[in-house]
Write a protein that holds these residues in place. Structure first.
Motif, PDB file in Angstrom:
ATOM      1  N   GLN A 137     -52.201   6.108 113.799  1.00  0.00           N
ATOM      2  CA  GLN A 137     -52.085   4.722 114.252  1.00  0.00           C
ATOM      3  C   GLN A 137     -50.658   4.172 114.100  1.00  0.00           C
ATOM      4  O   GLN A 137     -50.336   3.136 114.687  1.00  0.00           O
ATOM      5  CB  GLN A 137     -53.059   3.836 113.473  1.00  0.00           C
ATOM      6  N   TYR A 138     -49.821   4.873 113.327  1.00  0.00           N
ATOM      7  CA  TYR A 138     -48.446   4.406 113.126  1.00  0.00           C
ATOM      8  C   TYR A 138     -47.423   5.273 113.867  1.00  0.00           C
ATOM      9  O   TYR A 138     -46.218   5.158 113.624  1.00  0.00           O
ATOM     10  CB  TYR A 138     -48.123   4.382 111.628  1.00  0.00           C
ATOM     11  N   THR A 139     -47.884   6.115 114.781  1.00  0.00           N
ATOM     12  CA  THR A 139     -46.975   7.012 115.485  1.00  0.00           C
ATOM     13  C   THR A 139     -45.934   6.245 116.293  1.00  0.00           C
ATOM     14  O   THR A 139     -44.734   6.562 116.254  1.00  0.00           O
ATOM     15  CB  THR A 139     -47.758   7.962 116.406  1.00  0.00           C
ATOM     16  N   GLU A 140     -46.354   5.249 117.031  1.00  0.00           N
ATOM     17  CA  GLU A 140     -45.393   4.483 117.845  1.00  0.00           C
ATOM     18  C   GLU A 140     -44.379   3.768 116.963  1.00  0.00           C
ATOM     19  O   GLU A 140     -43.190   3.693 117.294  1.00  0.00           O
ATOM     20  CB  GLU A 140     -46.146   3.486 118.737  1.00  0.00           C
ATOM     21  N   TYR A 141     -44.838   3.256 115.843  1.00  0.00           N
ATOM     22  CA  TYR A 141     -43.914   2.621 114.898  1.00  0.00           C
ATOM     23  C   TYR A 141     -42.878   3.632 114.416  1.00  0.00           C
ATOM     24  O   TYR A 141     -41.678   3.336 114.362  1.00  0.00           O
ATOM     25  CB  TYR A 141     -44.701   2.049 113.723  1.00  0.00           C
ATOM     26  N   ALA A 142     -43.327   4.850 114.080  1.00  0.00           N
ATOM     27  CA  ALA A 142     -42.404   5.886 113.630  1.00  0.00           C
ATOM     28  C   ALA A 142     -41.384   6.247 114.711  1.00  0.00           C
ATOM     29  O   ALA A 142     -40.268   6.670 114.405  1.00  0.00           O
ATOM     30  CB  ALA A 142     -43.172   7.127 113.192  1.00  0.00           C
ATOM     31  N   CYS A 162     -35.750   6.215 109.417  1.00  0.00           N
ATOM     32  CA  CYS A 162     -36.093   6.018 108.012  1.00  0.00           C
ATOM     33  C   CYS A 162     -37.602   6.026 107.773  1.00  0.00           C
ATOM     34  O   CYS A 162     -38.128   6.937 107.134  1.00  0.00           O
ATOM     35  CB  CYS A 162     -35.493   4.695 107.520  1.00  0.00           C
ATOM     36  N   GLU A 163     -38.294   5.036 108.305  1.00  0.00           N
ATOM     37  CA  GLU A 163     -39.734   4.949 108.093  1.00  0.00           C
ATOM     38  C   GLU A 163     -40.465   6.174 108.653  1.00  0.00           C
ATOM     39  O   GLU A 163     -41.529   6.547 108.146  1.00  0.00           O
ATOM     40  CB  GLU A 163     -40.282   3.677 108.741  1.00  0.00           C
ATOM     41  N   ALA A 164     -39.923   6.799 109.656  1.00  0.00           N
ATOM     42  CA  ALA A 164     -40.555   8.001 110.219  1.00  0.00           C
ATOM     43  C   ALA A 164     -40.678   9.096 109.173  1.00  0.00           C
ATOM     44  O   ALA A 164     -41.609   9.908 109.217  1.00  0.00           O
ATOM     45  CB  ALA A 164     -39.763   8.501 111.429  1.00  0.00           C
ATOM     46  N   ARG A 165     -39.753   9.144 108.227  1.00  0.00           N
ATOM     47  CA  ARG A 165     -39.836  10.151 107.171  1.00  0.00           C
ATOM     48  C   ARG A 165     -41.005   9.853 106.226  1.00  0.00           C
ATOM     49  O   ARG A 165     -41.700  10.772 105.775  1.00  0.00           O
ATOM     50  CB  ARG A 165     -38.524  10.218 106.407  1.00  0.00           C
ATOM     51  N   VAL A 166     -41.202   8.586 105.901  1.00  0.00           N
ATOM     52  CA  VAL A 166     -42.349   8.211 105.071  1.00  0.00           C
ATOM     53  C   VAL A 166     -43.641   8.565 105.809  1.00  0.00           C
ATOM     54  O   VAL A 166     -44.573   9.142 105.238  1.00  0.00           O
ATOM     55  CB  VAL A 166     -42.307   6.712 104.731  1.00  0.00           C
ATOM     56  N   ALA A 197     -35.078  13.881 109.858  1.00  0.00           N
ATOM     57  CA  ALA A 197     -36.277  14.360 109.175  1.00  0.00           C
ATOM     58  C   ALA A 197     -36.090  14.335 107.662  1.00  0.00           C
ATOM     59  O   ALA A 197     -34.983  14.130 107.144  1.00  0.00           O
ATOM     60  CB  ALA A 197     -36.602  15.782 109.629  1.00  0.00           C
ATOM     61  N   ILE A 198     -37.183  14.556 106.933  1.00  0.00           N
ATOM     62  CA  ILE A 198     -37.110  14.657 105.477  1.00  0.00           C
ATOM     63  C   ILE A 198     -36.191  15.804 105.086  1.00  0.00           C
ATOM     64  O   ILE A 198     -35.301  15.648 104.242  1.00  0.00           O
ATOM     65  CB  ILE A 198     -38.514  14.872 104.877  1.00  0.00           C
ATOM     66  N   SER A 199     -36.405  16.972 105.669  1.00  0.00           N
ATOM     67  CA  SER A 199     -35.546  18.122 105.394  1.00  0.00           C
ATOM     68  C   SER A 199     -34.315  18.051 106.283  1.00  0.00           C
ATOM     69  O   SER A 199     -34.423  17.934 107.508  1.00  0.00           O
ATOM     70  CB  SER A 199     -36.303  19.425 105.658  1.00  0.00           C
ATOM     71  N   THR A 200     -33.158  18.128 105.660  1.00  0.00           N
ATOM     72  CA  THR A 200     -31.903  17.998 106.394  1.00  0.00           C
ATOM     73  C   THR A 200     -30.864  18.917 105.765  1.00  0.00           C
ATOM     74  O   THR A 200     -30.963  19.283 104.590  1.00  0.00           O
ATOM     75  CB  THR A 200     -31.427  16.529 106.408  1.00  0.00           C
ATOM     76  N   GLN A 201     -29.872  19.279 106.546  1.00  0.00           N
ATOM     77  CA  GLN A 201     -28.947  20.323 106.120  1.00  0.00           C
ATOM     78  C   GLN A 201     -28.019  19.897 104.994  1.00  0.00           C
ATOM     79  O   GLN A 201     -27.546  20.735 104.224  1.00  0.00           O
ATOM     80  CB  GLN A 201     -28.114  20.806 107.317  1.00  0.00           C
ATOM     81  N   GLN A 202     -27.761  18.603 104.846  1.00  0.00           N
ATOM     82  CA  GLN A 202     -26.688  18.179 103.950  1.00  0.00           C
ATOM     83  C   GLN A 202     -27.160  17.765 102.559  1.00  0.00           C
ATOM     84  O   GLN A 202     -26.448  17.069 101.838  1.00  0.00           O
ATOM     85  CB  GLN A 202     -25.893  17.025 104.573  1.00  0.00           C
ATOM     86  N   THR A 203     -28.334  18.194 102.143  1.00  0.00           N
ATOM     87  CA  THR A 203     -28.845  17.809 100.830  1.00  0.00           C
ATOM     88  C   THR A 203     -28.024  18.449  99.706  1.00  0.00           C
ATOM     89  O   THR A 203     -27.791  19.657  99.708  1.00  0.00           O
ATOM     90  CB  THR A 203     -30.318  18.238 100.686  1.00  0.00           C
TER      91      THR A 203
END
Length: 560
Positions: A270-275, A253-257, A354-360
């Motif tokens: 700096q937020y890569t590990e968090y993602a 989830c947060e990785a998309r933001v 990811a943000i882009s996904t097949q089922q939109t």
């Protein structure tokens, strides 16, 4: 006992992963090049059809009641009193340029059901759009509705924008035995952008700044009653108490933001590990300490095209790049068929989300522009199917007709329609999934061309509509914008059908037809020229050999 606990945990993760379905970004006036506010939304559901909803403005008699149906399922929820007049709504934007999007984050399981509740999150959005003119009014209406009629959904984040302000509202129900919800709403500071993607993001918030933050009177006391918080009021964190971030909340989830922020800001490493799902805890309340901020300042002001591109991402050029692992196959396909998690030898692994996904089903970027009359100032840039391969077409908020290609009832998820944009775009994207790295270039080229034309036409369309609005009135201007929006949407869909035909001919059966100046080549006798047959990349052949040994080895072939 351990095995049973593991299976329960895994089941909960798999169930919750079905809700990781939407992505929103929020752009303030001071963060956009032209001074518009913008929000984005991707309705990513395996059961949602891509169509454009329309509710005309209406007057209602005194005492009229409104039937409420759950947006996700169509279930009848109950009746509420109707107001005397409701505003027209195109998709998720009304005639006053008010726009609302959402993502579901779930939160504490015991708060996710409320017997007798009438208001689900989808009904809150569309009823608020029919009744509110500003973001603040929408928040007041939405929170009053759940207080009066109960809240029937799990935890939800809402993006709410009018021509001047952009707000994020986060809400979660009170569970069984108590009607309503607890909630916090914060205004995004001008010049900043925000985002949410199925994980609650409001942490601590100002308790004495009603111009920029409003909240339910019991948002903290309710948590204390439940035994979830015993710290000081000033340290209360909505997300950490009601929906603590975990591996799935960060990685799925947060990785998309993070990915969207990455496109417009240079300080996100700096937020890569968090993602990646690494959560650090500490402090007196043991809350997560390495979370991303609720809002960031972009490196430079963004255009509407920049915001469209924020919605197009597979973690390219990051540690989570979906085109570079073995799962992408020989053609660098950045999609993984569901579910999100899988096991090998009782060890759990995950696919990226990811943000882009097949089922939109559908997605949009809204623009609210304070310097224009409302019917002209609001644009819902609307697209169907996968955000990476969709094409956003301008639907002005003052239009009074929906294009045939987007019309409700023109096909559905189980009924193909040749005039439906949803089915036309799915034909193209699903064909491209078979040989992605070759076909996506054609798709992106046409997408860029058409969207570029729409964006370049916008100032002229605005001026013409404004002239009609001033000289001949609101209705004439609306009719002009309707004709423009309807024609462009249908023409775009026709162009996408031509793209499908071109890709089918060019790439049929794994061959690649030769072209010369855009025309497929023929030999001197008029027959099709021999096609190219490029095969697979060497690394893919090596992966096959590493997996199968000498199974495919040609007898007598020399080794090295």
């Amino acid at each position: 006992m351990y095995k049973k606990l593991f299976l329960i945990t895994l089941l909960a993760l798999l169930i919750s992963s079905q809700a990781f379905t939407c992505t929103n970004f929020l752009i303030t006036k001071g963060a956009s090049v032209d001074g518009s506010t913008m929000i984005t939304y991707a309705a990513d559901s395996h059961t949602l059809y891509g169509e454009l909803y329309y509710q005309p403005a209406m007057d209602h008699p005194e005492g009229a009641l409104r039937d409420v149906y759950e947006w996700d399922t169509g279930k009848f929820m109950g009746k509420i009193p109707e107001v005397s007049h409701t505003y027209s709504v195109i998709g998720n934007m009304n005639e006053f340029q008010l726009a609302i999007g959402e993502t579901t984050y779930g939160g504490h399981k015991e708060l996710q059901s409320q017997e007798g509740a009438v208001m689900d999150y989808g009904s809150l959005i569309y009823i608020a759009l029919q009744r509110a003119k500003t973001a603040r009014e929408a928040i007041e209406i939405m929170t009053s509705l759940v207080e009066g009629y109960g809240y029937a959904s799990s935890g939800e984040s809402f993006s709410i924008a009018d021509p001047n302000e952009v707000w994020i509202l986060e809400m979660i129900g009170k569970g069984e035995g108590e009607k309503g919800a607890v909630w916090v709403a914060q205004r995004i500071p001008d010049g900043f952008i925000s985002g949410h993607a199925n994980q609650a993001r409001i942490t601590t918030f100002p308790l004495n700044d009603s111009q920029n933050c409003i909240y339910s009177k019991d948002v903290i006391s309710f948590a204390r009653e439940k035994g979830w918080y015993d710290g000081m009021n000033k340290d209360f964190s909505f997300s950490d108490v009601y929906a603590p971030v975990d591996f799935g909340g960060a990685r799925f989830c947060e990785a998309r933001v993070w990915a969207g922020f990455n496109k417009v800001a240079s300080n996100m490493d700096q937020y890569t590990e968090y993602a990646k799902g690494v959560i650090e805890h500490g402090g007196e309340n043991n809350f997560a300490t390495n979370r991303m901020p609720l809002w960031i300042k972009p490196d430079k002001k963004v255009t509407v095209k920049d915001v469209m591109e924020m919605m197009r991402d597979h973690f390219e050029n990051s540690d989570l790049d979906m085109t570079k692992d073995l799962g992408a196959g020989p053609y660098k396909l950045p999609y993984r068929w569901r579910g999100l998690t899988w096991q090998v030898d009782s060890v759990e692994y995950c696919n990226e989300r990811a943000i882009s996904t097949q089922q939109t089903g559908f997605s949009f970027v809204t623009q609210s522009r304070s310097w224009l009359p409302d019917p002209i100032g609001g644009i819902l840039w609307f697209g169907v199917d996968d955000t990476y391969s969709t094409c956003y077409v301008p639907m002005y908020c003052g239009i009074n007709e929906i294009p045939e290609c987007f019309k409700v009832g023109n096909g559905d998820l189980l009924t193909y329609s040749p005039t439906s944009a949803f089915w036309t775009f799915n034909k193209v994207s699903n064909l491209a999934y078979l040989r992605y790295d070759d076909m996506i270039g054609h798709i992106r080229e046409l997408q860029s061309k058409i969207e570029g034309q729409f964006i370049s036409y916008t100032p002229a369309i605005d001026r013409a509509a404004k002239m009609l609005y001033d000289d001949e009135g609101d209705l004439i201007a609306r009719n002009f914008l309707t004709q423009y929006s309807v024609n462009e949407a249908n023409n775009m869909t026709a162009n996408w059908e031509k793209l499908f035909e071109y890709l089918l001919v060019k790439y049929i059966d794994g061959n690649i037809k030769k072209e010369n100046d855009g025309v497929f080549e023929r030999n001197e006798y008029g027959l099709p020229a021999d096609p190219d047959q490029p095969g697979y990349p060497e690394w893919w052949y090596r992966a096959i050999v590493n997996s199968t040994g000498e199974h495919f080895k040609v007898q007598g072939s020399a080794g090295h």
